[in-house]
Design an enzyme around this catalytic site. Structure first.
Site, mmCIF file in Angstrom:
data_model
loop_
_atom_site.group_PDB
_atom_site.id
_atom_site.type_symbol
_atom_site.label_atom_id
_atom_site.label_comp_id
_atom_site.label_asym_id
_atom_site.label_seq_id
_atom_site.Cartn_x
_atom_site.Cartn_y
_atom_site.Cartn_z
ATOM 1 N N GLY A 95 0.870 -1.303 -0.062
ATOM 2 C CA GLY A 95 0.023 -0.062 0.112
ATOM 3 C C GLY A 95 0.739 1.144 0.017
ATOM 4 C CB SER A 168 -3.182 8.502 6.429
ATOM 5 O OG SER A 168 -2.390 7.830 5.313
ATOM 6 C CD GLN A 170 0.386 4.045 3.317
ATOM 7 O OE1 GLN A 170 -0.904 3.834 2.629
ATOM 8 N NE2 GLN A 170 0.940 2.959 3.751
ATOM 9 C CG ASP A 320 1.697 -0.558 10.191
ATOM 10 O OD1 ASP A 320 0.677 -1.030 10.115
ATOM 11 O OD2 ASP A 320 2.441 0.113 9.695
ATOM 12 C CE LYS A 347 -2.756 0.273 9.066
ATOM 13 N NZ LYS A 347 -1.733 1.137 8.463
ATOM 14 N NE ARG A 351 -2.320 -5.689 9.914
ATOM 15 C CZ ARG A 351 -1.253 -4.677 9.461
ATOM 16 N NH1 ARG A 351 -1.027 -3.667 10.125
ATOM 17 N NH2 ARG A 351 -0.674 -5.307 8.337
ATOM 18 N NE ARG A 396 2.750 -4.114 9.898
ATOM 19 C CZ ARG A 396 4.086 -3.768 10.005
ATOM 20 N NH1 ARG A 396 4.960 -4.589 10.692
ATOM 21 N NH2 ARG A 396 4.516 -3.026 8.878
#
Length: 436
Positions: A95, A168, A170, A320, A347, A351, A396
């Protein structure tokens, strides 16, 4: 898919070095490709995600080479002169590669098609499509705003001021990277701090980045078009990778492990702060600065952990690492409560539900909530272990449950170890080395 059972071992001892930081590895390749001249990179993470970034940059004109000593060099093409890629850019599972490269392409006069694996193709890209569209780029995504998608850049793009609707790094980075080749000043307003590797590394490449605090919010600006100078980069060890071993050493009795050269950027070290709040025995040895990033060696010894209520404000600095924190919580005394974690549902997998199911299969007491988990720990007693955990091809989840297996009675079987190669290719080998 290859199932694998991670079984209890002896204490984790000795010295290990985890792979290079993934976020910094991605950016070092990208910024090297935008600089005129040769950038050298030591300690680059050679996981599938980072290699996907390197291949995509080569399709746009950069030359990426690996020397016999493991050092990488990148001959850049310069800001504004990326070449039209002939084929689709295959992002694999990454990503980060996808969103940041969409930002790069957005302000160049080229068109790029982005593809990815089944997991990446489910992840939302609308969060970067929206601001980059306002700068003039156009996008043709798959239904639901996902990959495969086509990005048509606009040169010159239109500078903008963009307030992040969600925390974020990103999205922030994608907008700033688009701003590098956009005439005028592009500003990102950050209500909640996120990891700042982009800002730190842009400065190392000679870009003037201004950061102001206004009414408690960060305003981060670049004025383009910029010229970028090549530099030498030493990539610190990935704190996300170190976190698996910090938790493992904390919960496996008798452990005393030194994890060398770990990046401790304050926007990334939340996991170690939370573990210390729970009673973990972690010392920072030889703190230093490498390439603008704080680094230290971590000495981690086994210690009894106590459940806490995790402050949701710390979430962006460890988003994460929550899967492996959940494993630590399952071994702690009392309840650990987490909240404000809606981001974990989008994610590589959901998760929250994936870890709740995995820990329950392994014998932990878990209650799933809308925005977090309530985990009642075992007070240090080994988890029973048990049936096969579904990883949803999420690295993960796979590594977190491998750590749980080390502190269980009968071991934990995960349905596939293949996703681990995307971020931590020698994970299992390091476990063997530390517990030999």
């Amino acid at each position: 898919m290859t199932a694998h059972r991670f079984t209890p071992r002896g204490p984790l001892t000795g010295r290990i070095r985890v792979p290079g930081d993934k976020s910094i590895s991605h950016r070092s390749l990208m910024f090297g490709a935008l600089a005129v001249g040769t950038t050298t990179i030591r300690g680059l993470l050679e996981g599938e995600d980072v290699l996907a970034t390197g291949r995509a940059l080569e399709q746009m004109g950069a030359k990426v080479r690996k020397a016999d000593d493991g050092t990488y060099s990148v001959d850049g093409v310069g800001v504004g002169t990326l070449l039209q890629p002939e084929g689709a850019l295959d992002m694999g599972n990454s990503g980060t590669s996808t969103r940041l490269l969409m930002g790069l392409v957005a302000s160049h006069g080229i068109t790029a098609a982005f593809t990815g694996d089944a997991s990446l193709s489910k992840r939302p890209m609308g969060r970067v499509i929206d601001p980059l569209s306002d700068m003039g780029a156009s996008f043709t995504p798959s239904p639901g705003g996902t990959l495969p998608l086509i990005t048509e850049g606009m040169q010159p793009a239109v500078p903008m001021t963009y307030r992040l609707p969600v925390a974020s790094a990103q999205v922030k980075s994608a907008v700033l990277l688009a701003g590098l080749n956009t005439p005028g000043t592009t500003t990102v307003i950050e209500p909640v701090p996120t990891r700042d590797h982009t800002e730190r590394m842009l400065r190392a490449f000679g870009v003037e980045v201004t950061v102001e605090e206004i009414d408690g919010e960060k305003h981060i600006s670049v004025t383009g078009p910029v010229d970028m100078s090549p530099c030498d980069i030493e990539v610190p060890g990935d704190p996300s990778s170190a976190a698996f071993f910090a938790v493992a050493a904390s919960i496996v009795p008798g452990s005393d492990l030194l994890i060398e050269n770990v990046g401790l950027n304050p926007t990334r070290d939340g996991i170690f702060r939370v573990l210390k709040q729970m009673g973990a025995d972690i010392d920072y040895l030889d703190p230093r600065e490498v390439g603008g990033e704080p680094v230290a060696d971590l000495q981690v010894r086994h210690a009894p952990l106590t459940g806490i209520e995790v402050d949701p404000d710390i979430a962006p600095s460890m988003i994460d690492e929550f899967p492996v924190l959940f494993v630590a919580a399952a071994m702690a005394k009392g309840a650990t409560i987490t909240s404000g974690l809606e981001e974990l549902r989008v994610k590589e997998s959901d998760r929250l539900s994936a870890m709740a199911a995995a820990l329950k299969i392994s014998g932990a007491k878990v209650q799933e909530r809308e925005d977090g988990l309530l985990i009642t720990g075992s007070s240090g007693e080994p988890l029973p272990g048990g049936g096969t955990v579904t990883t949803h091809l999420d690295h993960r989840i796979a590594m977190s449950m491998a750590v749980a297996g080390l502190a269980s009675e009968t071991g934990v079987e995960i349905d596939s170890t293949e996703p681990i190669a995307t971020s931590f290719p020698n994970f299992t080998a390091l476990i063997d080395e530390a517990s030999a």
